[in-house]
Design a protein around this motif. Structure first.
Motif, PDB file in Angstrom:
ATOM      1  N   HIS A  27      -5.402  -1.314  -7.830  1.00  0.00           N
ATOM      2  CA  HIS A  27      -5.394  -1.682  -6.415  1.00  0.00           C
ATOM      3  C   HIS A  27      -5.755  -0.473  -5.555  1.00  0.00           C
ATOM      4  CE1 HIS A  27      -3.655  -2.662  -2.487  1.00  0.00           C
ATOM      5  NE2 HIS A  27      -3.707  -3.938  -2.840  1.00  0.00           N
ATOM      6  N   ILE A  30      -9.503   0.601  -6.068  1.00  0.00           N
ATOM      7  CA  ILE A  30     -10.448  -0.276  -5.368  1.00  0.00           C
ATOM      8  C   ILE A  30     -10.373  -0.033  -3.860  1.00  0.00           C
ATOM      9  CG2 ILE A  30     -10.968  -2.701  -4.818  1.00  0.00           C
ATOM     10  CD1 ILE A  30     -10.066  -3.300  -7.767  1.00  0.00           C
ATOM     11  N   SER A  31      -9.170   0.070  -3.324  1.00  0.00           N
ATOM     12  CA  SER A  31      -9.023   0.351  -1.888  1.00  0.00           C
ATOM     13  C   SER A  31      -9.714   1.657  -1.516  1.00  0.00           C
ATOM     14  CB  SER A  31      -7.543   0.437  -1.501  1.00  0.00           C
ATOM     15  OG  SER A  31      -6.913  -0.803  -1.621  1.00  0.00           O
ATOM     16  N   VAL A  98      -6.942  -6.177  -0.795  1.00  0.00           N
ATOM     17  CA  VAL A  98      -7.161  -6.184  -2.244  1.00  0.00           C
ATOM     18  C   VAL A  98      -6.049  -7.019  -2.854  1.00  0.00           C
ATOM     19  CG1 VAL A  98      -7.366  -4.802  -4.340  1.00  0.00           C
ATOM     20  CG2 VAL A  98      -8.287  -3.930  -2.157  1.00  0.00           C
ATOM     21  N   VAL A 126     -10.632  -8.985  -1.655  1.00  0.00           N
ATOM     22  CA  VAL A 126     -11.251  -8.469  -2.870  1.00  0.00           C
ATOM     23  C   VAL A 126     -10.322  -8.811  -4.036  1.00  0.00           C
ATOM     24  CG1 VAL A 126     -12.060  -6.386  -4.031  1.00  0.00           C
ATOM     25  CG2 VAL A 126     -12.367  -6.640  -1.550  1.00  0.00           C
TER      26      VAL A 126
END
Length: 169
Positions: A27, A30-31, A98, A126
């Motif tokens: 998480h 991706i962020s 996310v 996402v």
């Protein structure tokens, strides 16, 4: 904003404090990728501010303060000279959430609706599990982008284009 800073993730939902789980590594990864790609585009064009994990007011009486994973405020909505304390009085144009493994779609969609009702123009969810991005705008059908797809963002974001898969690399 008045609660003690005890490293707990909290949101205020209709006047009730809601504790949240600490995001996992994927998480955060991706962020961070979203912030990196978005900030590079925004900074180069001097469009506004990119923030991560910071509170935004989505509702008043009873109050709600949400903490999107990533948000974009244009200098038009939030002038460069304004330094909000503790939270901006305006909504960002763009929010990224996310999806965590324990997030259920009904709750995610309720949060999306809350952002849109607060005047966020575009909400992107996402999903790491499916490597997809769901784009929500008020009064428009949801748009689904897969990792290999290129997403074009609106003119207010300088027509930013990004391959969705770059967020997962």
């Amino acid at each position: 904003a008045k609660l003690p800073d005890d490293d707990q993730l909290l949101e205020l939902v209709r006047g009730e404090v809601v504790r949240m789980n600490m995001p996992n590594f994927q998480h955060g990864f991706i962020s961070s990728n979203i912030v990196g790609h978005l900030r590079a585009h925004v900074t180069k064009r001097q469009l506004g501010r990119v923030i991560d994990n910071s509170g935004i007011i989505t509702r008043r009486k009873p109050d709600s303060v949400r903490g999107p994973d990533v948000a974009f405020f244009s200098y038009e909505r939030l002038p460069k000279s304004v330094k909000p304390k503790p939270y901006p009085s305006v909504a960002p144009e763009l929010v990224f959430e996310v999806r965590s493994p324990d997030d259920r779609w009904p709750k995610v969609l309720a949060k999306v609706a809350e952002y849109l009702e607060a005047d966020v123009l575009l909400v992107c969810v996402v999903d790491p599990e499916t490597e997809t991005l769901h784009a929500y705008a008020a009064d428009e059908p949801v748009r689904l982008f897969k990792a290999g797809d290129r997403m074009k963002f609106p003119a207010w974001l300088g027509n930013w284009r990004v391959q969705v898969g770059r967020f997962f690399e």
